[in-house]
Design a protein around this motif. Structure first.
Motif, PDB file in Angstrom:
ATOM      1  N   GLU A 108       0.831  -1.204   0.000  1.00 34.55           N
ATOM      2  CA  GLU A 108       0.000   0.000   0.000  1.00 34.55           C
ATOM      3  C   GLU A 108       0.866   1.255   0.000  1.00 34.55           C
ATOM      4  O   GLU A 108       0.553   2.246  -0.675  1.00 34.55           O
ATOM      5  N   LEU A 109       1.963   1.209   0.754  1.00 35.23           N
ATOM      6  CA  LEU A 109       2.892   2.345   0.756  1.00 35.23           C
ATOM      7  C   LEU A 109       3.491   2.559  -0.625  1.00 35.23           C
ATOM      8  O   LEU A 109       3.690   3.701  -1.063  1.00 35.23           O
ATOM      9  N   GLN A 110       3.807   1.484  -1.307  1.00 29.65           N
ATOM     10  CA  GLN A 110       4.321   1.607  -2.670  1.00 29.65           C
ATOM     11  C   GLN A 110       3.339   2.349  -3.560  1.00 29.65           C
ATOM     12  O   GLN A 110       3.729   3.204  -4.357  1.00 29.65           O
ATOM     13  N   LEU A 111       2.062   2.039  -3.424  1.00 32.73           N
ATOM     14  CA  LEU A 111       1.036   2.718  -4.208  1.00 32.73           C
ATOM     15  C   LEU A 111       0.908   4.180  -3.799  1.00 32.73           C
ATOM     16  O   LEU A 111       0.704   5.066  -4.642  1.00 32.73           O
ATOM     17  N   ASP A 112       1.024   4.444  -2.496  1.00 35.74           N
ATOM     18  CA  ASP A 112       0.935   5.818  -2.004  1.00 35.74           C
ATOM     19  C   ASP A 112       2.013   6.703  -2.622  1.00 35.74           C
ATOM     20  O   ASP A 112       1.798   7.904  -2.837  1.00 35.74           O
ATOM     21  N   TRP A 113       3.191   6.114  -2.893  1.00 33.80           N
ATOM     22  CA  TRP A 113       4.324   6.871  -3.423  1.00 33.80           C
ATOM     23  C   TRP A 113       4.469   6.720  -4.939  1.00 33.80           C
ATOM     24  O   TRP A 113       5.462   7.163  -5.516  1.00 33.80           O
ATOM     25  N   ALA A 114       3.495   6.123  -5.577  1.00 39.82           N
ATOM     26  CA  ALA A 114       3.620   5.775  -7.003  1.00 39.82           C
ATOM     27  C   ALA A 114       3.797   6.995  -7.903  1.00 39.82           C
ATOM     28  O   ALA A 114       4.442   6.904  -8.950  1.00 39.82           O
ATOM     29  N   GLN A 115       3.253   8.138  -7.520  1.00 40.18           N
ATOM     30  CA  GLN A 115       3.320   9.331  -8.365  1.00 40.18           C
ATOM     31  C   GLN A 115       4.377  10.324  -7.898  1.00 40.18           C
ATOM     32  O   GLN A 115       4.372  11.475  -8.304  1.00 40.18           O
ATOM     33  N   ARG A 116       5.288   9.867  -7.074  1.00 43.50           N
ATOM     34  CA  ARG A 116       6.311  10.766  -6.531  1.00 43.50           C
ATOM     35  C   ARG A 116       7.687  10.425  -7.108  1.00 43.50           C
ATOM     36  O   ARG A 116       7.876   9.406  -7.757  1.00 43.50           O
ATOM     37  N   GLY A 117       8.636  11.298  -6.836  1.00 44.73           N
ATOM     38  CA  GLY A 117       9.985  11.090  -7.357  1.00 44.73           C
ATOM     39  C   GLY A 117      10.781  10.065  -6.582  1.00 44.73           C
ATOM     40  O   GLY A 117      11.868   9.667  -6.997  1.00 44.73           O
ATOM     41  N   VAL A 118      10.248   9.649  -5.448  1.00 43.15           N
ATOM     42  CA  VAL A 118      10.876   8.622  -4.608  1.00 43.15           C
ATOM     43  C   VAL A 118       9.965   7.409  -4.596  1.00 43.15           C
ATOM     44  O   VAL A 118       8.740   7.535  -4.601  1.00 43.15           O
ATOM     45  N   GLU A 119      10.552   6.216  -4.584  1.00 43.60           N
ATOM     46  CA  GLU A 119       9.770   4.985  -4.586  1.00 43.60           C
ATOM     47  C   GLU A 119      10.225   4.056  -3.465  1.00 43.60           C
ATOM     48  O   GLU A 119      11.368   4.114  -3.012  1.00 43.60           O
ATOM     49  N   LEU A 120       9.324   3.200  -3.039  1.00 46.59           N
ATOM     50  CA  LEU A 120       9.631   2.168  -2.048  1.00 46.59           C
ATOM     51  C   LEU A 120       9.869   0.868  -2.806  1.00 46.59           C
ATOM     52  O   LEU A 120       9.016   0.425  -3.581  1.00 46.59           O
ATOM     53  N   VAL A 121      11.041   0.271  -2.590  1.00 49.18           N
ATOM     54  CA  VAL A 121      11.396  -0.944  -3.325  1.00 49.18           C
ATOM     55  C   VAL A 121      11.907  -2.009  -2.360  1.00 49.18           C
ATOM     56  O   VAL A 121      12.345  -1.709  -1.248  1.00 49.18           O
ATOM     57  N   GLN A 122      11.834  -3.240  -2.812  1.00 48.74           N
ATOM     58  CA  GLN A 122      12.400  -4.362  -2.063  1.00 48.74           C
ATOM     59  C   GLN A 122      13.651  -4.827  -2.780  1.00 48.74           C
ATOM     60  O   GLN A 122      13.627  -5.105  -3.986  1.00 48.74           O
TER      61      GLN A 122
END
Length: 216
Positions: free
Chosen positions: A45-59
């Motif tokens: 869900e956090l990945q989706l929250d940041w989907a339109q930003r310049g920073v991303e959450l990755v594994q």
């Protein structure tokens, strides 16, 4: 604790973490009150929250982290306009062989490259934390066996070796080396225009990943 609070805690911990954080450590944030499956859902869900930003959450291999998106590289580089560090051709080929043929000995690498391997090349990769000795081959002299590390995967943004570029089935050893080196170059300098495989043996250096300084 509601979902919003849990996501905020995860988000804060990951933004402040200097290194990727594995799932087992993220559970400590909640005293193990949240299970692994629940945390994975929250992270997605956090990945989706940041989907339109310049920073991303990755594994990556070592856990979860926030990082800038590749398309932001051009702009971030303006803050640090110095020329990026570069790798020698020999270092790139040696790393590629270790990544695709591991575990390998120094002799294995020399057989594939067709030339002697400078011990400083291997030491450079060890100092970078990208390769390590994982054992010794049961043969004359018990030569050291080299393999890549979790740090190698983390720095290149990979979760596992399965995510290395798939190689075609070339016809000869030279083509094998060219294909491996081309794939490694694509990982290390993905923003660069891809070069024909044969050009890799004429170019002296390739760029290192952003933020990683090469030893002299």
């Amino acid at each position: 604790m509601n979902t919003v609070d849990a996501k905020r805690i995860l988000e804060t911990a990951l933004i402040c973490a200097p290194q990727p954080v594995p799932l087992r450590e993220l559970r400590v944030l909640f005293n193990d009150a949240l299970g692994a499956d629940t945390l994975k859902v929250l992270l997605q869900e956090l990945q989706l929250d940041w989907a339109q930003r310049g920073v991303e959450l990755v594994q990556v291999a070592s856990g979860w982290r926030f990082q800038s998106r590749p398309q932001m590289r051009e702009y971030l580089d303006r803050l640090h306009p110095e020329k990026p560090p570069r790798y020698t051709r020999a270092t790139l080929e040696t790393l590629a062989i270790m990544a695709y043929r591991q575990p390998v000995t120094r002799g294995d690498i020399e057989d594939i490259r067709g030339v002697a391997v400078n011990s400083l090349t291997i030491k450079q990769l060890e100092d970078r934390g990208w390769v390590e000795v994982i054992g010794h081959r049961d043969s004359v002299g018990r030569p050291a066996l080299f393999a890549t590390t979790r740090q190698f995967l983390d720095d290149l943004g990979l979760q596992s070796l399965d995510q290395l570029p798939v190689l075609d089935d070339p016809s000869g050893d030279t083509d094998v080396l060219a294909a491996m080196a081309a794939a490694a170059r694509g990982l290390i300098a993905p923003e660069a225009e891809p070069a024909p495989a044969e050009d890799l043996f004429r170019n002296e250096h390739v760029d290192a990943p952003a933020g990683i300084q090469e030893s002299t």
